[in-house]
Design a protein around this motif. Structure first.
Motif, mmCIF file in Angstrom:
data_model
loop_
_atom_site.group_PDB
_atom_site.id
_atom_site.type_symbol
_atom_site.label_atom_id
_atom_site.label_comp_id
_atom_site.label_asym_id
_atom_site.label_seq_id
_atom_site.Cartn_x
_atom_site.Cartn_y
_atom_site.Cartn_z
ATOM 1 N N VAL A 1 0.831 -1.191 0.000
ATOM 2 C CA VAL A 1 0.000 0.000 0.000
ATOM 3 C C VAL A 1 0.875 1.253 0.000
ATOM 4 O O VAL A 1 1.911 1.312 0.657
ATOM 5 C CB VAL A 1 -0.954 -0.001 1.220
ATOM 6 N N GLY A 2 0.446 2.239 -0.794
ATOM 7 C CA GLY A 2 1.171 3.500 -0.865
ATOM 8 C C GLY A 2 2.070 3.626 -2.066
ATOM 9 O O GLY A 2 2.620 4.700 -2.320
ATOM 10 N N HIS B 1 -2.436 -2.118 -2.158
ATOM 11 C CA HIS B 1 -2.906 -0.738 -2.251
ATOM 12 C C HIS B 1 -4.406 -0.656 -2.513
ATOM 13 O O HIS B 1 -5.105 0.116 -1.858
ATOM 14 C CB HIS B 1 -2.150 0.006 -3.365
ATOM 15 N N SER C 1 -5.890 1.147 0.826
ATOM 16 C CA SER C 1 -5.949 2.607 0.721
ATOM 17 C C SER C 1 -7.378 3.118 0.754
ATOM 18 O O SER C 1 -7.615 4.270 1.142
ATOM 19 C CB SER C 1 -5.248 3.078 -0.551
ATOM 20 N N ASN D 1 -6.528 4.973 3.905
ATOM 21 C CA ASN D 1 -5.748 5.946 3.158
ATOM 22 C C ASN D 1 -4.339 5.391 2.944
ATOM 23 O O ASN D 1 -4.189 4.205 2.692
ATOM 24 C CB ASN D 1 -5.786 7.304 3.858
ATOM 25 N N GLU D 2 -3.307 6.200 3.076
ATOM 26 C CA GLU D 2 -1.937 5.731 2.840
ATOM 27 C C GLU D 2 -1.118 5.920 4.108
ATOM 28 O O GLU D 2 -1.297 6.924 4.819
ATOM 29 C CB GLU D 2 -1.303 6.501 1.678
#
Length: 787
Positions: free
Chosen positions: A276-277, A688, A692, A696-697
């Motif tokens: 993620v991110g 992700h 996310s 979110n991140e």
């Protein structure tokens, strides 16, 4: 003495392996599912509407085969031969407006199919480079894609025209030559001053170049992609415009999962997802004006609220948030039937907005028709994703569009007049709509809803512009309908809580009953009286009514202990009146109930089937309300069903494993033991697309990640924990539990154990793995929850 030893041995096996009076055992439940019988799946119709096609396996082969039942011989099930299958029309074939013809690609050929006669005509053979043939407004003309360009074929004349000129790379004149510098420029100028012949030659070159440019014919227009790639090419029905998506791929770092049991004898690496991110790829929409030979990249800076920051940024007052247009993905346009208008689905990369906009084909400008904003994340039945999908299209009048939205809190069907902007909800209420489509005569809708009950699905018919819905199915449970091409018959894949899926057939009207066509349960499966779980609701600490399935033993068998099951996926519904996708767990719950356990299966906050607010109840805090729902469920059992609050266990896989960890770490007073299967331990290490949305991140919203990840709360473990994980899990990586194990070791916890499965991915395959895992789960509960 020997007789006494035998009695002790039998009692031990009863406690450990789960023998009941009906001889239900872990080994039996977890063996190859074929022992249960043979059940149909993937139901569809042949193109003539004469036969129902479905996957089936009455012969007990390693995998299912294709079978058929003719409508006029519904008592006969026949296997479809390979020769017959080769004649089938692929599901992706494009139909003309009145659905009398289809066009598709097979083995490098464009084939025209006439539905009424079954006649096939090969229109073009180019090899394997053809894609996406479609009928245009003039149905004698068909567009298709080849080598990143669009072509049109006139069916009557056979003439083919190339419509676009899209080329990879950069335009030759735009390619950078060697970069000059002050030193090189000075040397060249000095040399030309000294050597007159060389200067004259250079002057002649410049004159020749100027002459060629002045007398050259106009170069054919071409659009160069540069470092981007083109996807989703399509031509408007009136042949005036083409559109395509431009993709700029991100250089994301991929994670690696080692396979220690590879057939080669060597440890090999499996390349899997990123975390993620990671920087997402950039997706733009390009409009190709064919007549004016111009390509325009669609600008999104005029979208309503394009610079809006999400509310969570208020939790970080010391951070400076840049005011800028947010990144978005613009889907491929959907053209009206006459080709005059186009609409696009646009999603923000931060998941907070979904716009439906009209694309002005002349000016290449966007006009927002509908904006759905959610401070959590946009989703729900029929809403679609970044690249489109979901419910979105045009009514036959080329004036109204239709779509689904969670604006009311539940996903419903809407229409909108693009000339006035007036929007109308065709359905409304505390239920959800699934898979609506327009009838063949274009006068009605067909749709599935949960109007009767969140745990039921029924098929309806409704006037095109809205009105009373006519319920066409009547069996309590899930009615997964496939409508025949002529819309005269309904094939139903149906199941109930304790009855696996079977195939039914009925005429397309509400009055007649459905006829059962298959009966796949084995005698062994039918010999056990599978329970029908009771659907209950209990009140959560915040006042919400939480749905659950209750398995309750008879009073004489009740042992006062309870087990709570946590389903996986987060956004999934398991409290319903149809056969669960968690069929092994369902059977295990029957076994537990035979042993005297009370079992509760909860559709906690975040589950599907109950609208937007239930779906987003876990936003920025996984392990918040979804965990407190489990705690409140345990209290409900103690208050209402004679369960000892000191003897409650919990287990689940994937998201259920995550909640189990959070339960043992953060609510040890409620759960004495738990089994966490294939569990996420740190959400910063998951993918992700899923994570996310909810958290979110991690670099933008670290608060959400730290309060949502079990690894940060491991010091709270007091009860007994079993961790089980496949070592080649490419979804939730084995690394997750390795890191948690090290954390537990450093915390000097000794009330946990880990079982690893070297040949298993996220979803176990081998019966031996399933059996081993669930014997350990049963042993855990028997040893820790029974007095």
């Amino acid at each position: 003495m020997r007789k006494l030893s035998l009695i002790v041995f039998v009692l031990f096996n009863f406690a450990l392996f789960g023998f009941s009076q009906e001889e239900l055992t872990v080994e039996k439940i977890m063996k190859d599912p074929q022992w249960m019988g043979n059940f149909p799946s993937n139901v569809r119709w042949d193109d003539q509407g004469k036969s129902i096609l479905f996957n089936y396996n009455p012969e007990g082969n390693p995998s299912d085969s294709l079978y058929k039942i003719a409508v006029n011989k519904s008592d006969k099930i026949e296997k479809v031969t390979l020769a017959e299958q080769r004649q089938f029309i692929p599901s992706f074939a494009n139909s003309n407006k009145d659905q009398t013809k289809k066009v598709f690609v097979k083995d490098g050929e464009i084939i025209l199919y006439e539905v009424a006669t079954g006649k096939k005509t090969t229109l073009l053979h180019l090899g394997d480079r053809i894609g996406t043939p479609k009928f245009l407004a003039n149905e004698n003309r068909i567009s298709f894609e080849s080598n990143d360009n669009l072509y049109v074929m006139d069916v009557q004349t056979g003439k083919i025209n190339r419509i676009t000129n899209i080329k990879s790379g950069s335009k030759p004149s735009e390619k950078e030559g060697p970069k000059s510098n002050d030193r090189d420029d000075w040397l060249k100028e000095d040399n030309l001053e000294l050597l007159q012949v060389i200067k004259e030659r250079e002057d002649k070159k410049e004159l020749s170049k100027a002459y060629r440019e002045a007398t050259a014919e106009k170069e054919a227009f071409a659009y160069y992609l540069g470092d981007k790639s083109a996807t989703s090419l399509q031509l408007s029905p009136d042949e005036r415009y083409a559109t395509f998506n431009l993709i700029t791929r991100a250089d994301g770092k991929r994670t690696v999962v080692p396979d220690y049991t590879h057939a080669s004898g060597y440890t090999t690496d499996i390349n899997t997802r990123s975390k993620v991110g990671d920087e997402p790829m950039k997706v733009e929409l390009a409009l190709y004006d064919i007549e004016n030979e111009k390509v325009t990249i669609i600008e999104v800076n005029q979208l309503t609220g394009i610079q809006d920051l999400p509310d969570y940024t208020k939790d970080y007052p010391d951070k400076t948030w840049e005011e800028k247009d947010r990144a978005v993905t613009v889907s491929s346009p959907i053209f009206s039937n006459d080709g005059k208008y186009a609409i696009v689905n646009i999603r923000s990369a931060d998941n907070k907005d979904r716009w439906i906009a009209q694309l002005d084909l002349k000016t290449a400008e966007l006009k927002v028709l509908d904006r759905q904003r959610d401070e959590a994340w946009i989703a729900g039945p029929g809403i679609g994703y970044a690249f489109g999908g979901g419910t979105l299209g045009w009514l036959p009048d080329n004036r109204h569009i239709y779509f689904q939205s969670e604006e009311s809190g539940y996903s419903h069907l809407y229409i909108l007049d693009i000339t006035t902007g007036k929007k109308k909800a065709l359905t409304s209420g505390r239920y959800e709509v699934f898979s609506p489509f327009i009838s063949k005569d274009q006068k009605s809708w067909y749709l599935t809803t949960s109007e009767i009950h969140p745990g039921e699905r029924h098929f309806y018919k409704m006037p095109l512009m809205g009105g009373k819905m006519e319920k066409l199915t009547s069996m309590t449970g899930n009615n997964d309908v496939s409508l025949s091409p002529d819309e005269k018959h309904i094939a139903i894949l149906y199941s109930y809580s304790n009855k696996p899926w079977e195939l039914y057939l009925k005429p397309n009207n509400a009055k007649e009953d459905a006829k059962q066509l298959t009966s796949g349960q084995s005698e062994e499966f039918k010999s056990y009286n599978w329970r029908e779980p009771e659907l209950v609701n209990f009140t959560a600490q915040d006042g919400a009514s939480v749905p659950a399935r209750l398995y309750k033993p008879s009073a004489e068998k009740s042992n006062g202990a309870a087990v709570i099951f946590v389903h996986g996926a987060g956004y999934l519904q398991n409290v319903h009146k149809w056969w669960s996708s968690y069929f092994r767990e369902y059977m295990f719950h029957n076994l537990l109930t035979d042993l005297g356990y009370t079992v509760l299966d909860i559709d906690y906050r975040g589950s599907a089937g109950y609208g937007r607010d239930w779906r987003t109840g876990i936003y920025r805090h996984m392990g918040g309300k979804d965990l407190s729902d489990q705690v409140d469920g345990a209290k409900y059992l103690a208050d209402n069903h004679g369960v000892d609050p000191e003897r409650v266990g919990i287990y689940g896989g994937s998201y259920g494993g995550f909640i189990t960890l959070m339960a043992l770490f953060n609510a040890p007073e409620s759960f004495k033991s738990g089994a966490a299967l294939r569990s996420v331990t740190d959400w910063a290490h998951y993918n992700h697309g899923y994570t996310s949305n909810i958290l979110n991140e991690p670099f933008n919203d670290p608060i959400a990640y730290k309060r949502s990840s079990p690894i940060y709360f491991a010091e709270g473990l007091k009860g007994n924990l079993l961790i089980a994980h496949g070592m080649i899990d490419t979804n939730v990586h084995f690394q997750d539990v390795v890191r948690l194990a090290q954390r537990l070791i450093e915390l000097e916890k000794d009330n946990w154990e880990m079982a690893v499965y070297p040949v298993e991915d996220h979803g176990f395959v081998e019966p031996s793995s399933w059996t081993d895992e669930y014997k350990r789960i049963l042993k855990l509960f028997n040893n820790t929850l029974l007095k």
